[in-house]
Design an enzyme around this catalytic site. Sequence first.
Site, short mmCIF file in Angstrom:
data_model
loop_
_atom_site.label_atom_id
_atom_site.label_comp_id
_atom_site.label_asym_id
_atom_site.label_seq_id
_atom_site.Cartn_x
_atom_site.Cartn_y
_atom_site.Cartn_z
CE LYS A 44 -45.63 -2.14 25.21
NZ LYS A 44 -45.68 -1.90 23.76
CB CYS A 129 -36.96 -6.87 24.29
SG CYS A 129 -35.90 -8.53 24.22
C1 LIG Z 1 -39.49 -1.81 19.63
C2 LIG Z 1 -39.84 -2.09 21.43
C3 LIG Z 1 -40.37 -0.59 22.63
C4 LIG Z 1 -37.74 -2.82 21.24
C5 LIG Z 1 -40.42 -3.15 21.50
C6 LIG Z 1 -41.65 -2.73 22.24
C7 LIG Z 1 -42.57 -2.41 20.61
C8 LIG Z 1 -42.96 -1.10 20.30
C9 LIG Z 1 -42.96 -0.04 21.78
O1 LIG Z 1 -42.68 -0.15 22.12
O2 LIG Z 1 -42.44 0.58 20.27
N1 LIG Z 1 -43.56 -1.12 18.99
C10 LIG Z 1 -43.74 -2.02 18.63
O3 LIG Z 1 -44.55 -1.66 17.26
N2 LIG Z 1 -43.25 -3.41 18.37
C11 LIG Z 1 -43.26 -3.66 19.84
O4 LIG Z 1 -42.05 -4.94 19.96
#
Ligand SMILES: CC(C)(C)CCc1c(C(=O)O)[nH]c(=O)[nH]c1=O
Length: 310
Positions: A44, A129
């Site tokens: 993750k 990010c």
């Molecule tokens: C959207 C962010 C929280 C900035 C990065 C982590 C992430 C998330 C998440 O942790 O919400 N969900 C996704 O589908 N793609 C991602 O890259």
Amino acid sequence: VDLSVSWLGLTMANPLYNASGVMCRSVTELEQVRHSAAGAVISKSCTLQPRDGNPEPRYHATALGSINSMGLPNAGYAYYRDYARSYPYAQGKPLFLSISGMTLEDNLSMLADLASSALPCIPEVNLSCPNLPGKPQLGYDPDACAITLAEISRIYSGPFGVKLPPYFDPVHFSQMADLLNEFVGLRFVTCINSIGNGLVIDPDTESVVIKPKDGLGGLGGSYVLPTALANVREFARLLHGKHVVGCGGINSGREAFMHILAGATAVQIGTCLYEEGEGAFARILDELRALMLQKGYRCLDDFRGKLKTL
Ligand SMILES: CC(C)(C)CCc1c(C(=O)O)[nH]c(=O)[nH]c1=O
């Protein structure tokens, strides 16, 4: 039928692994992927400090795919670095670490530590990010991206990759490809991350289905397949000497075949894995094997990147 993939100085028994974010937040989950039929494992996206992430419900699946606003819940960089320290690389399943610092400094300190640990795991830097307040995500800010990649290249000499958000305009494809081609240490791009800020509505409850951001979230699953395929094909065409990892909408051997036909070296599954569990890996690989047999292909290179145009 040979499903093996040789890239980045390693060989995977097959091209399939999890998408970062799914079945990879805890060691228990990471081991579930490692013990499955998957050809590799990715963790993750991690931040320097652990995070609880957003209030639930923050993930929801429909017949057509998924929506999520997890908010980067993760155990913190050290937890995944320690897993990478004990990981049995000799068993032939590579480990990728997804890095998603809240700031450039955090990204650089995680990568500097990873460089000094001299572990064979490979970083996939998440360009979705967060950026500075008022700015779009890094992947949609070429100038910020250029700075981040230049700084990373300065402190991380090993092979690394980036997870890209989806692009939709030809100018954006060429602008990003021109930027990425500048960095020789950048060996692969993973296309795509979820399609940002979709909105799923339940007409029965007359409500959104996830709590964060008043229901807005990243789309995955079947919703995103054509966009994922377009990003894979465009970057496979535009990038020189780099690999593309396909991610988005793979539910069966047919979609895995499409991604590889479009140019993908390896492929990741997210929503389908979340919904079905680790049995999805063996099922999709069986379906891909059967499709190759039916078409007379003996290995992935027989059809990789050979999508026909009309
Ligand atoms: C959207 C962010 C929280 C900035 C990065 C982590 C992430 C998330 C998440 O942790 O919400 N969900 C996704 O589908 N793609 C991602 O890259």
